[in-house]
Design an enzyme around this catalytic site. Structure first.
Site, short mmCIF file in Angstrom:
data_model
loop_
_atom_site.label_atom_id
_atom_site.label_comp_id
_atom_site.label_asym_id
_atom_site.label_seq_id
_atom_site.Cartn_x
_atom_site.Cartn_y
_atom_site.Cartn_z
N ASP A 8 45.90 46.83 40.26
CA ASP A 8 46.21 45.42 40.31
C ASP A 8 46.91 45.06 38.98
O ASP A 8 46.76 45.78 37.99
CB ASP A 8 44.90 44.63 40.47
CG ASP A 8 45.11 43.15 40.28
OD1 ASP A 8 46.01 42.58 40.93
OD2 ASP A 8 44.40 42.55 39.43
N ASP A 10 47.44 41.39 37.42
CA ASP A 10 46.90 40.29 36.60
C ASP A 10 45.40 40.45 36.34
O ASP A 10 44.61 40.62 37.26
CB ASP A 10 47.16 38.94 37.29
CG ASP A 10 48.66 38.66 37.38
OD1 ASP A 10 49.41 39.16 36.52
OD2 ASP A 10 49.08 37.97 38.31
MG LIG Z 1 43.83 40.47 39.33
#
Ligand SMILES: [Mg+2]
Length: 278
Positions: A8, A10
Protein backbone atom coordinates in the site's frame (compact mmCIF):
# COMPACT_ATOMS: atom_id res chain seq x y z
CA UNK A 1 7.68 -17.00 -12.04
CA UNK A 2 8.54 -14.45 -9.40
CA UNK A 3 7.01 -13.60 -6.06
CA UNK A 4 5.87 -10.11 -5.23
CA UNK A 5 5.24 -7.94 -2.25
CA UNK A 6 2.20 -5.71 -2.79
CA UNK A 7 2.67 -2.49 -0.87
CA UNK A 8 0.00 0.00 0.00
CA UNK A 9 1.26 3.58 -0.50
CA UNK A 10 -0.30 6.04 1.99
CA UNK A 11 0.72 5.52 5.63
CA UNK A 12 2.60 2.38 4.61
CA UNK A 13 5.39 3.82 2.46
CA UNK A 14 4.73 7.54 2.80
CA UNK A 15 3.27 9.94 5.35
CA UNK A 16 -0.36 10.82 4.75
CA UNK A 17 -2.53 10.99 7.88
CA UNK A 18 0.01 13.12 9.75
CA UNK A 19 0.21 15.71 6.97
CA UNK A 20 -1.28 19.08 7.65
CA UNK A 21 -4.64 19.40 5.88
CA UNK A 22 -4.72 22.51 3.71
CA UNK A 23 -7.85 24.56 2.96
CA UNK A 24 -10.09 22.70 0.51
CA UNK A 25 -8.35 19.38 1.17
CA UNK A 26 -10.07 16.34 2.59
CA UNK A 27 -8.25 14.22 5.19
CA UNK A 28 -6.48 11.36 3.49
CA UNK A 29 -6.54 12.95 0.06
CA UNK A 30 -3.04 13.76 -0.99
CA UNK A 31 -1.52 14.24 -4.43
CA UNK A 32 1.45 16.58 -4.26
CA UNK A 33 4.91 15.34 -5.28
CA UNK A 34 6.57 18.14 -3.29
CA UNK A 35 5.09 16.87 -0.02
CA UNK A 36 6.03 13.22 -0.42
CA UNK A 37 7.87 12.01 2.64
CA UNK A 38 8.95 8.40 3.15
CA UNK A 39 7.98 6.81 6.45
CA UNK A 40 10.71 5.45 8.71
CA UNK A 41 11.73 2.00 7.59
CA UNK A 42 10.18 2.27 4.11
CA UNK A 43 13.47 2.53 2.27
CA UNK A 44 15.29 -0.10 4.35
CA UNK A 45 12.32 -2.44 4.08
CA UNK A 46 12.08 -2.14 0.30
CA UNK A 47 15.83 -2.64 -0.01
CA UNK A 48 15.67 -5.80 2.13
CA UNK A 49 12.83 -7.25 0.07
CA UNK A 50 14.50 -6.41 -3.22
CA UNK A 51 17.78 -7.98 -2.10
CA UNK A 52 15.84 -11.16 -1.39
CA UNK A 53 14.52 -11.13 -4.96
CA UNK A 54 10.95 -9.92 -4.57
CA UNK A 55 9.13 -7.93 -7.21
CA UNK A 56 7.79 -4.78 -5.47
CA UNK A 57 4.38 -3.49 -6.52
CA UNK A 58 2.60 -0.46 -5.10
CA UNK A 59 -1.20 -0.71 -5.13
CA UNK A 60 -3.17 2.29 -3.96
CA UNK A 61 -6.75 3.55 -3.85
CA UNK A 62 -6.83 7.12 -5.15
CA UNK A 63 -10.48 8.08 -4.85
CA UNK A 64 -9.24 11.66 -4.72
CA UNK A 65 -9.51 11.65 -8.51
CA UNK A 66 -13.18 10.68 -8.42
CA UNK A 67 -13.78 13.32 -5.74
CA UNK A 68 -12.21 16.02 -7.90
CA UNK A 69 -9.34 16.68 -5.48
CA UNK A 70 -6.62 15.85 -7.99
CA UNK A 71 -6.09 14.84 -11.59
CA UNK A 72 -4.54 11.63 -12.90
CA UNK A 73 -1.48 13.75 -13.75
CA UNK A 74 -1.16 14.84 -10.09
CA UNK A 75 -1.44 11.26 -8.86
CA UNK A 76 1.09 10.05 -11.43
CA UNK A 77 3.53 12.80 -10.42
CA UNK A 78 3.13 11.88 -6.76
CA UNK A 79 3.69 8.19 -7.50
CA UNK A 80 6.75 9.05 -9.60
CA UNK A 81 8.18 10.96 -6.65
CA UNK A 82 7.61 7.97 -4.33
CA UNK A 83 9.40 5.68 -6.79
CA UNK A 84 12.19 8.20 -7.20
CA UNK A 85 12.86 8.16 -3.45
CA UNK A 86 12.85 4.36 -3.27
CA UNK A 87 16.16 3.29 -4.82
CA UNK A 88 18.84 0.78 -3.94
CA UNK A 89 22.37 1.67 -2.82
CA UNK A 90 23.41 1.95 -6.49
CA UNK A 91 20.52 4.26 -7.34
CA UNK A 92 18.46 1.62 -9.14
CA UNK A 93 14.68 1.95 -8.63
CA UNK A 94 13.22 -0.58 -6.21
CA UNK A 95 9.57 -0.41 -7.28
CA UNK A 96 8.69 -2.56 -10.28
CA UNK A 97 5.19 -1.25 -10.89
CA UNK A 98 2.54 1.08 -9.49
CA UNK A 99 -1.20 0.49 -9.78
CA UNK A 100 -3.82 2.85 -8.47
CA UNK A 101 -7.59 3.07 -8.57
CA UNK A 102 -8.95 6.57 -9.35
CA UNK A 103 -12.60 5.43 -9.09
CA UNK A 104 -14.97 5.91 -6.17
CA UNK A 105 -18.73 5.23 -6.05
CA UNK A 106 -19.38 8.43 -4.11
CA UNK A 107 -17.24 10.58 -6.37
CA UNK A 108 -18.48 13.52 -8.40
CA UNK A 109 -16.19 13.52 -11.42
CA UNK A 110 -17.68 12.16 -14.63
CA UNK A 111 -16.25 8.84 -15.63
CA UNK A 112 -14.69 8.14 -12.22
CA UNK A 113 -17.75 8.23 -9.94
CA UNK A 114 -18.41 4.52 -9.86
CA UNK A 115 -17.37 1.29 -8.23
CA UNK A 116 -14.48 -0.47 -9.94
CA UNK A 117 -12.90 -3.92 -9.63
CA UNK A 118 -9.53 -2.28 -8.92
CA UNK A 119 -10.76 -0.51 -5.80
CA UNK A 120 -9.49 -2.23 -2.64
CA UNK A 121 -10.79 -4.38 -0.96
CA UNK A 122 -11.44 -5.81 -4.44
CA UNK A 123 -8.43 -7.62 -5.85
CA UNK A 124 -8.38 -6.06 -9.35
CA UNK A 125 -5.00 -4.33 -9.05
CA UNK A 126 -3.36 -7.54 -7.85
CA UNK A 127 -4.93 -9.52 -10.71
CA UNK A 128 -3.68 -6.94 -13.20
CA UNK A 129 -0.14 -7.07 -11.78
CA UNK A 130 -0.15 -10.86 -11.93
CA UNK A 131 -1.07 -10.65 -15.60
CA UNK A 132 1.36 -7.85 -16.47
CA UNK A 133 4.38 -9.02 -14.52
CA UNK A 134 4.00 -12.80 -14.39
CA UNK A 135 3.76 -12.92 -10.61
CA UNK A 136 3.34 -16.16 -8.66
CA UNK A 137 0.69 -15.35 -6.05
CA UNK A 138 1.35 -18.49 -4.02
CA UNK A 139 4.56 -17.01 -2.60
CA UNK A 140 3.49 -13.34 -2.64
CA UNK A 141 2.76 -11.02 0.27
CA UNK A 142 0.80 -7.88 1.08
CA UNK A 143 1.85 -5.06 3.40
CA UNK A 144 -0.64 -2.32 4.26
CA UNK A 145 -1.90 -0.17 7.11
CA UNK A 146 -5.58 -0.78 6.43
CA UNK A 147 -7.67 -3.95 6.64
CA UNK A 148 -8.89 -3.29 3.09
CA UNK A 149 -5.29 -3.69 1.81
CA UNK A 150 -5.17 -7.14 3.36
CA UNK A 151 -8.69 -7.97 2.17
CA UNK A 152 -7.63 -7.23 -1.41
CA UNK A 153 -4.82 -9.77 -0.99
CA UNK A 154 -7.19 -12.26 0.64
CA UNK A 155 -9.71 -11.86 -2.20
CA UNK A 156 -6.89 -12.47 -4.69
CA UNK A 157 -6.18 -15.77 -2.92
CA UNK A 158 -3.10 -14.86 -0.86
CA UNK A 159 -2.94 -16.84 2.40
CA UNK A 160 -3.70 -14.96 5.62
CA UNK A 161 -0.19 -15.54 6.98
CA UNK A 162 1.19 -13.56 4.05
CA UNK A 163 -0.89 -10.47 4.79
CA UNK A 164 0.91 -8.03 7.09
CA UNK A 165 -0.85 -5.13 8.75
CA UNK A 166 1.26 -2.14 9.77
CA UNK A 167 0.32 -1.49 13.39
CA UNK A 168 1.88 -1.36 16.84
CA UNK A 169 3.18 -4.94 16.46
CA UNK A 170 4.71 -4.32 13.03
CA UNK A 171 5.33 -0.58 13.06
CA UNK A 172 6.93 -0.14 9.65
CA UNK A 173 7.85 -1.72 6.34
CA UNK A 174 11.37 -2.58 7.56
CA UNK A 175 9.93 -4.82 10.27
CA UNK A 176 7.31 -6.24 7.91
CA UNK A 177 10.17 -7.08 5.53
CA UNK A 178 12.07 -8.82 8.34
CA UNK A 179 9.01 -10.89 9.14
CA UNK A 180 8.79 -11.92 5.48
CA UNK A 181 12.50 -12.74 5.22
CA UNK A 182 12.40 -14.70 8.47
CA UNK A 183 9.41 -16.69 7.23
CA UNK A 184 10.95 -17.59 3.88
CA UNK A 185 14.50 -18.22 5.09
CA UNK A 186 15.48 -21.84 5.30
CA UNK A 187 16.84 -22.76 8.71
CA UNK A 188 20.23 -21.21 8.18
CA UNK A 189 22.37 -19.33 10.63
CA UNK A 190 23.80 -15.92 9.97
CA UNK A 191 25.55 -13.30 12.00
CA UNK A 192 26.46 -9.64 11.86
CA UNK A 193 28.39 -7.19 13.94
CA UNK A 194 28.16 -3.46 14.52
CA UNK A 195 30.93 -1.33 15.95
CA UNK A 196 30.11 1.71 18.03
CA UNK A 197 31.15 5.12 16.78
CA UNK A 198 33.51 5.15 19.76
CA UNK A 199 34.09 1.97 21.84
CA UNK A 200 33.40 3.85 25.07
CA UNK A 201 29.80 4.47 23.99
CA UNK A 202 28.99 0.82 24.54
CA UNK A 203 30.73 0.72 27.93
CA UNK A 204 27.80 2.79 29.10
CA UNK A 205 25.55 0.25 30.80
CA UNK A 206 22.34 2.03 29.85
CA UNK A 207 23.29 2.02 26.16
CA UNK A 208 24.40 -1.60 26.22
CA UNK A 209 21.24 -2.79 27.93
CA UNK A 210 19.07 -0.72 25.56
CA UNK A 211 20.80 -2.31 22.57
CA UNK A 212 20.23 -5.77 24.01
CA UNK A 213 16.59 -5.06 24.86
CA UNK A 214 15.96 -3.51 21.44
CA UNK A 215 17.44 -6.53 19.69
CA UNK A 216 15.29 -8.88 21.74
CA UNK A 217 12.13 -6.83 21.15
CA UNK A 218 12.80 -6.57 17.41
CA UNK A 219 13.39 -10.33 17.23
CA UNK A 220 10.17 -10.96 19.13
CA UNK A 221 8.14 -8.68 16.82
CA UNK A 222 9.55 -10.15 13.62
CA UNK A 223 9.63 -13.81 14.62
CA UNK A 224 13.41 -14.08 14.35
CA UNK A 225 15.26 -16.36 16.75
CA UNK A 226 18.43 -14.88 18.24
CA UNK A 227 21.07 -17.49 18.99
CA UNK A 228 23.67 -15.26 20.58
CA UNK A 229 23.98 -11.59 21.48
CA UNK A 230 27.33 -10.37 22.67
CA UNK A 231 28.44 -6.85 23.51
CA UNK A 232 32.10 -6.29 24.21
CA UNK A 233 35.04 -4.12 23.25
CA UNK A 234 32.79 -1.46 21.73
CA UNK A 235 31.12 -3.93 19.40
CA UNK A 236 27.88 -5.87 19.14
CA UNK A 237 27.78 -9.32 17.61
CA UNK A 238 24.55 -11.14 16.93
CA UNK A 239 24.04 -14.63 15.63
CA UNK A 240 20.53 -15.47 14.47
CA UNK A 241 18.49 -18.09 12.72
CA UNK A 242 17.88 -17.06 9.12
CA UNK A 243 19.58 -16.18 5.88
CA UNK A 244 22.18 -13.51 5.34
CA UNK A 245 19.35 -11.27 4.07
CA UNK A 246 17.74 -11.53 7.49
CA UNK A 247 21.03 -10.61 9.18
CA UNK A 248 21.57 -7.57 6.94
CA UNK A 249 17.97 -6.38 7.41
CA UNK A 250 18.05 -6.99 11.14
CA UNK A 251 21.31 -5.08 11.49
CA UNK A 252 19.96 -2.11 9.54
CA UNK A 253 16.74 -1.94 11.57
CA UNK A 254 18.46 -2.39 14.92
CA UNK A 255 20.99 0.30 14.02
CA UNK A 256 18.23 2.69 13.01
CA UNK A 257 16.18 2.09 16.17
CA UNK A 258 19.09 2.31 18.60
CA UNK A 259 20.66 5.29 16.84
CA UNK A 260 17.35 7.12 17.18
CA UNK A 261 17.26 6.28 20.91
CA UNK A 262 20.88 7.32 21.40
CA UNK A 263 20.33 10.62 19.59
CA UNK A 264 17.33 11.36 21.80
CA UNK A 265 19.35 10.76 24.99
CA UNK A 266 22.90 11.75 24.07
CA UNK A 267 22.48 13.83 20.89
CA UNK A 268 24.87 11.63 18.90
CA UNK A 269 24.41 8.36 17.04
CA UNK A 270 25.67 5.18 18.67
CA UNK A 271 26.78 3.54 15.43
CA UNK A 272 28.35 5.15 12.39
CA UNK A 273 26.14 4.82 9.31
CA UNK A 274 26.49 2.53 7.48
CA UNK A 275 28.23 0.12 9.80
CA UNK A 276 26.95 -3.29 8.75
CA UNK A 277 29.54 -6.06 8.58
CA UNK A 278 27.62 -9.13 7.48
MG1 LIG B 1 -2.86 3.22 3.54
Amino acid sequence: MKSAVFLDRDDTLIVNRDLEIRPGERAGDFADPDRVQLLDGALDGCRSLKRAGFCLVIFSNQGIVARGGASLVDVDATNDRVCDLLRDEQGKPLIDAVYYCPFHPEGSVDGFAREHPWRKPSPGMIHQAVEDLGIELEQSWVIGDSPRDLDAGRHAGIDDERLILINEHTPDVAEAALRILAAIAPSERASFSLRAERPALLDDERSASTVRASAEALAERTGIRLLNVSIQGGGLQIELEGSEFVAVGFAAELRRLTNAWHRRHYETPLWPEPAVEP
